[in-house]
Design a protein around this motif. Structure first.
Motif, PDB file in Angstrom:
ATOM      1  N   VAL B  88     -11.937  34.060   5.109  1.00  0.00           N
ATOM      2  CA  VAL B  88     -11.656  33.895   6.540  1.00  0.00           C
ATOM      3  C   VAL B  88     -10.957  32.560   6.789  1.00  0.00           C
ATOM      4  O   VAL B  88      -9.989  32.486   7.553  1.00  0.00           O
ATOM      5  N   THR B  89     -11.415  31.514   6.103  1.00  0.00           N
ATOM      6  CA  THR B  89     -10.822  30.197   6.321  1.00  0.00           C
ATOM      7  C   THR B  89      -9.366  30.170   5.853  1.00  0.00           C
ATOM      8  O   THR B  89      -8.485  29.683   6.560  1.00  0.00           O
ATOM      9  N   VAL B  90      -9.117  30.723   4.669  1.00  0.00           N
ATOM     10  CA  VAL B  90      -7.755  30.677   4.129  1.00  0.00           C
ATOM     11  C   VAL B  90      -6.802  31.523   4.974  1.00  0.00           C
ATOM     12  O   VAL B  90      -5.765  31.046   5.446  1.00  0.00           O
ATOM     13  N   VAL B  91      -7.179  32.777   5.211  1.00  0.00           N
ATOM     14  CA  VAL B  91      -6.303  33.660   5.978  1.00  0.00           C
ATOM     15  C   VAL B  91      -6.134  33.132   7.404  1.00  0.00           C
ATOM     16  O   VAL B  91      -5.018  33.055   7.933  1.00  0.00           O
ATOM     17  N   GLY B  92      -7.246  32.742   8.014  1.00  0.00           N
ATOM     18  CA  GLY B  92      -7.197  32.242   9.385  1.00  0.00           C
ATOM     19  C   GLY B  92      -6.337  30.997   9.500  1.00  0.00           C
ATOM     20  O   GLY B  92      -5.545  30.866  10.434  1.00  0.00           O
ATOM     21  N   THR B  93      -6.470  30.092   8.520  1.00  0.00           N
ATOM     22  CA  THR B  93      -5.712  28.849   8.602  1.00  0.00           C
ATOM     23  C   THR B  93      -4.221  29.103   8.392  1.00  0.00           C
ATOM     24  O   THR B  93      -3.394  28.577   9.136  1.00  0.00           O
ATOM     25  N   VAL B  94      -3.896  29.919   7.398  1.00  0.00           N
ATOM     26  CA  VAL B  94      -2.476  30.174   7.127  1.00  0.00           C
ATOM     27  C   VAL B  94      -1.812  30.864   8.322  1.00  0.00           C
ATOM     28  O   VAL B  94      -0.785  30.412   8.833  1.00  0.00           O
ATOM     29  N   LEU B  95      -2.455  31.932   8.805  1.00  0.00           N
ATOM     30  CA  LEU B  95      -1.881  32.652   9.946  1.00  0.00           C
ATOM     31  C   LEU B  95      -1.868  31.779  11.197  1.00  0.00           C
ATOM     32  O   LEU B  95      -0.864  31.693  11.903  1.00  0.00           O
ATOM     33  N   GLY B  96      -2.997  31.116  11.439  1.00  0.00           N
ATOM     34  CA  GLY B  96      -3.117  30.293  12.645  1.00  0.00           C
ATOM     35  C   GLY B  96      -2.092  29.183  12.658  1.00  0.00           C
ATOM     36  O   GLY B  96      -1.455  28.912  13.665  1.00  0.00           O
ATOM     37  N   LEU B  97      -1.924  28.560  11.489  1.00  0.00           N
ATOM     38  CA  LEU B  97      -0.981  27.450  11.395  1.00  0.00           C
ATOM     39  C   LEU B  97       0.455  27.944  11.608  1.00  0.00           C
ATOM     40  O   LEU B  97       1.234  27.325  12.331  1.00  0.00           O
ATOM     41  N   LEU B  98       0.769  29.076  10.985  1.00  0.00           N
ATOM     42  CA  LEU B  98       2.121  29.623  11.122  1.00  0.00           C
ATOM     43  C   LEU B  98       2.420  29.956  12.581  1.00  0.00           C
ATOM     44  O   LEU B  98       3.446  29.551  13.135  1.00  0.00           O
ATOM     45  N   VAL B  99       1.497  30.674  13.212  1.00  0.00           N
ATOM     46  CA  VAL B  99       1.718  31.086  14.603  1.00  0.00           C
ATOM     47  C   VAL B  99       1.760  29.864  15.517  1.00  0.00           C
ATOM     48  O   VAL B  99       2.636  29.741  16.374  1.00  0.00           O
ATOM     49  N   THR B 100       0.819  28.930  15.300  1.00  0.00           N
ATOM     50  CA  THR B 100       0.792  27.721  16.133  1.00  0.00           C
ATOM     51  C   THR B 100       2.087  26.929  15.971  1.00  0.00           C
ATOM     52  O   THR B 100       2.687  26.493  16.961  1.00  0.00           O
ATOM     53  N   ALA B 101       2.534  26.775  14.714  1.00  0.00           N
ATOM     54  CA  ALA B 101       3.736  25.972  14.475  1.00  0.00           C
ATOM     55  C   ALA B 101       4.971  26.629  15.085  1.00  0.00           C
ATOM     56  O   ALA B 101       5.783  25.968  15.735  1.00  0.00           O
ATOM     57  N   MET B 102       5.075  27.952  14.905  1.00  0.00           N
ATOM     58  CA  MET B 102       6.223  28.664  15.449  1.00  0.00           C
ATOM     59  C   MET B 102       6.277  28.518  16.964  1.00  0.00           C
ATOM     60  O   MET B 102       7.306  28.194  17.541  1.00  0.00           O
ATOM     61  N   THR B 103       5.129  28.773  17.581  1.00  0.00           N
ATOM     62  CA  THR B 103       5.061  28.711  19.042  1.00  0.00           C
ATOM     63  C   THR B 103       5.345  27.294  19.530  1.00  0.00           C
ATOM     64  O   THR B 103       6.140  27.091  20.450  1.00  0.00           O
ATOM     65  N   ALA B 104       4.701  26.318  18.870  1.00  0.00           N
ATOM     66  CA  ALA B 104       4.875  24.932  19.294  1.00  0.00           C
ATOM     67  C   ALA B 104       6.332  24.509  19.142  1.00  0.00           C
ATOM     68  O   ALA B 104       6.877  23.803  19.988  1.00  0.00           O
ATOM     69  N   TYR B 105       6.961  24.990  18.075  1.00  0.00           N
ATOM     70  CA  TYR B 105       8.365  24.635  17.833  1.00  0.00           C
ATOM     71  C   TYR B 105       9.249  25.136  18.967  1.00  0.00           C
ATOM     72  O   TYR B 105      10.046  24.386  19.534  1.00  0.00           O
ATOM     73  N   VAL B 106       9.089  26.407  19.322  1.00  0.00           N
ATOM     74  CA  VAL B 106       9.919  26.970  20.389  1.00  0.00           C
ATOM     75  C   VAL B 106       9.654  26.237  21.703  1.00  0.00           C
ATOM     76  O   VAL B 106      10.579  25.877  22.431  1.00  0.00           O
ATOM     77  N   LEU B 107       8.364  25.983  21.981  1.00  0.00           N
ATOM     78  CA  LEU B 107       8.026  25.336  23.255  1.00  0.00           C
ATOM     79  C   LEU B 107       8.458  23.875  23.289  1.00  0.00           C
ATOM     80  O   LEU B 107       8.519  23.271  24.346  1.00  0.00           O
ATOM     81  N   SER B 108       8.733  23.300  22.104  1.00  0.00           N
ATOM     82  CA  SER B 108       9.152  21.896  22.083  1.00  0.00           C
ATOM     83  C   SER B 108      10.669  21.771  22.195  1.00  0.00           C
ATOM     84  O   SER B 108      11.185  20.674  22.388  1.00  0.00           O
ATOM     85  N   ARG B 109      11.385  22.890  22.059  1.00  0.00           N
ATOM     86  CA  ARG B 109      12.846  22.827  22.105  1.00  0.00           C
ATOM     87  C   ARG B 109      13.309  22.531  23.526  1.00  0.00           C
ATOM     88  O   ARG B 109      13.069  23.329  24.436  1.00  0.00           O
ATOM     89  N   PRO B 110      13.982  21.410  23.708  1.00  0.00           N
ATOM     90  CA  PRO B 110      14.406  21.073  25.075  1.00  0.00           C
ATOM     91  C   PRO B 110      15.419  22.061  25.627  1.00  0.00           C
ATOM     92  O   PRO B 110      15.586  22.161  26.838  1.00  0.00           O
ATOM     93  N   ASP B 111      16.109  22.792  24.746  1.00  0.00           N
ATOM     94  CA  ASP B 111      17.107  23.746  25.235  1.00  0.00           C
ATOM     95  C   ASP B 111      16.515  25.121  25.500  1.00  0.00           C
ATOM     96  O   ASP B 111      17.229  26.048  25.851  1.00  0.00           O
ATOM     97  N   PHE B 112      15.204  25.257  25.309  1.00  0.00           N
ATOM     98  CA  PHE B 112      14.578  26.547  25.581  1.00  0.00           C
ATOM     99  C   PHE B 112      14.154  26.582  27.049  1.00  0.00           C
ATOM    100  O   PHE B 112      13.299  25.813  27.488  1.00  0.00           O
ATOM    101  N   LYS B 113      14.779  27.507  27.775  1.00  0.00           N
ATOM    102  CA  LYS B 113      14.718  27.455  29.232  1.00  0.00           C
ATOM    103  C   LYS B 113      13.315  27.643  29.804  1.00  0.00           C
ATOM    104  O   LYS B 113      12.924  26.966  30.741  1.00  0.00           O
ATOM    105  N   TYR B 114      12.554  28.577  29.250  1.00  0.00           N
ATOM    106  CA  TYR B 114      11.291  28.927  29.896  1.00  0.00           C
ATOM    107  C   TYR B 114      10.094  28.231  29.265  1.00  0.00           C
ATOM    108  O   TYR B 114       8.982  28.721  29.337  1.00  0.00           O
ATOM    109  N   ARG B 115      10.348  27.086  28.606  1.00  0.00           N
ATOM    110  CA  ARG B 115       9.261  26.465  27.856  1.00  0.00           C
ATOM    111  C   ARG B 115       8.079  26.073  28.747  1.00  0.00           C
ATOM    112  O   ARG B 115       6.934  26.246  28.359  1.00  0.00           O
ATOM    113  N   ASN B 116       8.350  25.589  29.955  1.00  0.00           N
ATOM    114  CA  ASN B 116       7.242  25.164  30.808  1.00  0.00           C
ATOM    115  C   ASN B 116       6.411  26.338  31.305  1.00  0.00           C
ATOM    116  O   ASN B 116       5.188  26.289  31.289  1.00  0.00           O
TER     117      ASN B 116
END
Lengths: 326, 301
Positions: B88-116
């Motif tokens: 659970v820890t390995v799968v949860g961490t890998v998936l959680g980290l990937l999803v969190t990083a992807m989402t955070a990356y898009v939301l951090s892009r200043p050119d992404f219009k709907y980030r707020n």
């Protein structure tokens, strides 16, 4: 007739107007940045699935939930569930407990963390400072289950450290599980213990941000360490302290379920004194109790929490907008 | 020496007093933070009779490995729980980290219009939620996830607090870099995986550790959704052992020892050591990342 016509005429244009004004840019944005939206998709779906869709269950607060009929099929009962929750006295009891415990925990744990941060900042031994910071952060690192093991280890009637200590001193052993009032302090102590290192990190960060010239000037003016703490350190981190306190006030109706559940456990004698909204909700869910009333309690808590946190956030924004939540 | 200010003498006296009090205070804090651990470890290495006679203490009494022998005589249950926790820890961490990083990356892009707006869509779930009951009914009744590992992993895969911390890590990725990569014809995915992720390595480690710790210490989801013993993670198994005598009875039956003769007190404590040990061992190495995460979370969260 005319009215209807007018309405008919209004609605379509109104709708298309809204479409043109709102949906269209989003749509074109989605087309343009398809890959970025695809990257958001998993998280959006997860939050939708586990946070937004379950919100539909809120209607149960106004229904008499029957498992065989499901959420949709269960009959409406109006405000019956809320009436039950409050008239039985439970509502007031768990609300008061939640607020009193959170207030006491907030004051003791933040005060301890603040003192720890200030002392760590002034202490000479670099190494010692590092070690203490690591050690104080350790309780955050372990699960509440282990804290439950500590509580068992210390307070259990037959082999607990406390009773053997008392006996060694010539006292009679005491059964704390029959003394509900003691648990107020036990919970307070363990809460402070668990969070002392974690919370102090925030204060240490704030103290590190203070301009060192202030301290140098104070040294030249011959200020002693107490004066420096009182006149420089504390006033400088006042905004941080205020925001942290306010943010915690925003959560004053949310009990830390894991803490209460692991420390108090299933000791029925302690429920009156230690039941917070969250443990009450869990127990009535686990015992297959009245789901409608449980949901009423949850909704009451969520709505009040929401109002408080929005109010608090407005306040924080006024003090220091950097710390505002949204 | 000669450059010292005349007031220095007075100041250093009060400073000395402060140092003494400070050291005492810090020692006390350190003592109380460590003592519960010592109590557990020493109890686990004590003999059951000594514990029954003298109670728990700071040092092992009549040093004994009986409790550990008992646990590892029939290690199936413990090994299985370890397996569940690690999985659970390995799968949860890998998936959680990937999803969190992807989402955070898009939301951090200043050119992404709907980030707020989208950030608020996530953030709102922390302001208002349906609580335990709604989630429970939905997961059990509508998703039918009772007794499945999915119920241990997915409900807590995204944590908004970590998402926000990750977003501030991702903001360090310069937009000019992203734009020049785009001009060179790199796809958005390639930019994310080959430019953003390596630049946010510190953030990935920090958030990954937070997520991993949460999964490792989780017992709440197991309590709500898992009724099969064989699927219990370590923490919940420990909880069951501490809070009930059922586990003892079961162990004693497979070990062919009467419940009366079970080293039940020391066994509980040995189990606590076995379940927590690995986390404590890595703690000194990862502690600094947690401190960093909390600091960033405090400022930006």
């Amino acid at each position: 007739m005319k009215k209807q016509n007018a309405q008919n005429a209004l609605t379509p244009t109104g709708a298309t107007g809204a479409l043109a004004g709102k949906k269209h840019p989003l749509w074109s944005e989605m087309k343009k940045n398809r890959s970025l939206f695809l990257m958001l998709l998993p998280a959006l779906l997860l939050v939708l699935l586990f946070k937004y869709i379950p919100l539909g269950g809120i209607v149960l607060a106004f229904k008499d939930y029957r498992y065989d009929l499901g959420i949709v099929g269960s009959p409406w009962v109006g405000l019956q569930n809320f009436k039950f929750f409050f008239l039985s006295g439970t509502g007031l009891r768990v609300t008061v407990n939640t607020i009193v415990y959170n207030a006491a925990n907030l004051i003791t744990s933040q005060l301890l963390s603040l003192v720890l941060a200030v002392v760590l900042n002034e202490i000479w031994g670099r190494r010692f400072k590092k070690i203490i910071q690591s050690v104080s952060f350790l309780p955050y690192f372990v699960s509440w289950i282990l804290v439950g093991a500590f509580v068992y280890n210390i307070f259990n009637v037959d082999n607990g450290v406390l009773n053997h200590f008392l006996v060694a001193l010539g006292h009679d052993p005491i059964n704390l599980y029959a003394m509900p009032s003691a648990w107020f302090f036990i919970i307070m102590i363990f809460n402070s213990w668990k969070w002392v290192g974690y919370n102090s990190v925030v204060y240490i960060a704030a103290i590190t941000g203070i301009d060192s010239e202030c301290y140098e000037a104070a040294d030249i003016d011959g200020a002693n360490v107490w004066q420096k703490i009182w006149r420089i350190t504390l006033p400088s981190i006042k905004p941080t302290v205020i925001t942290i306190v306010l943010l915690n006030v925003g959560r004053i109706l949310r009990g830390d379920f894991q803490m209460f559940y692991q420390i108090v456990g299933r000791n029925g004698q302690l429920y009156d004194a230690t039941d917070v909204i969250d443990t009450f909700v869990f127990r009535s869910l686990a015992s297959g109790g009245d789901i409608g009333m449980t949901m009423a309690a949850t909704l009451y808590q969520s709505v009040l929490c929401f109002i408080i946190i929005v109010g608090v956030n407005a306040l924080v924004k006024k003090i220091d907008s950097d710390y505002a939540l949204f | 020496m000669s450059k010292k200010h005349p007031n220095r003498i007075r100041a250093s006296n009060s400073m000395k007093l402060f140092q003494v009090l400070g050291y005492l205070f810090l020692l006390l804090i350190g003592f109380f933070c460590l003592v519960p651990f010592l109590l557990i470890v020493s109890a686990s290495f004590s003999s059951e009779t000594a514990i029954t006679r003298n109670g728990f203490s700071l040092f092992p009494q009549e040093f004994s490995l009986e409790a550990y022998k008992m646990i590892f005589r029939f290690p199936d249950a413990v090994v299985q729980a370890y397996g569940v926790s690690i999985f659970v820890t390995v799968v949860g961490t890998v998936l959680g980290l990937l999803v969190t990083a992807m989402t955070a990356y898009v939301l951090s892009r200043p050119d992404f219009k709907y980030r707020n707006q989208i950030s608020f869509f996530f953030y709102f779930t922390t302001l208002f939620n349906g609580g335990m009951v709604c989630t429970y009914i939905f997961i059990i009744r509508y998703l039918q996830l009772k007794n499945s590992y999915a119920s241990l992993i997915f409900p807590t895969l995204i944590d908004v607090f970590y998402l926000l911390i990750m977003r501030s890590f991702m903001k360090a990725v310069p937009i000019s870099l992203i734009e020049s990569a785009k001009l060179d014809g790199a796809s958005e995915y390639r930019i994310f995986f080959q430019i953003a992720l390596p630049l946010a390595k510190a953030g990935l480690v920090t958030i990954g550790l937070f997520i991993a710790l949460n999964y490792w210490n989780d017992w709440y989801n197991a309590m709500l959704y898992i009724s099969k013993r064989s699927m219990w993670p370590l923490q919940y198994m420990l909880y069951d052992m501490i809070s009930s005598t059922q586990m003892m009875a079961q162990l004693s039956s497979v070990a062919n020892v009467s419940v009366m003769n079970m080293p039940s007190q020391t066994l509980r404590m040995a189990m606590a050591v076995v379940a927590t040990g690995p986390a404590i061992l890595v703690y000194p190495f990862v502690q600094k990342y947690f401190v960093k995460g909390v600091t960033i979370g405090a400022v930006k969260g």
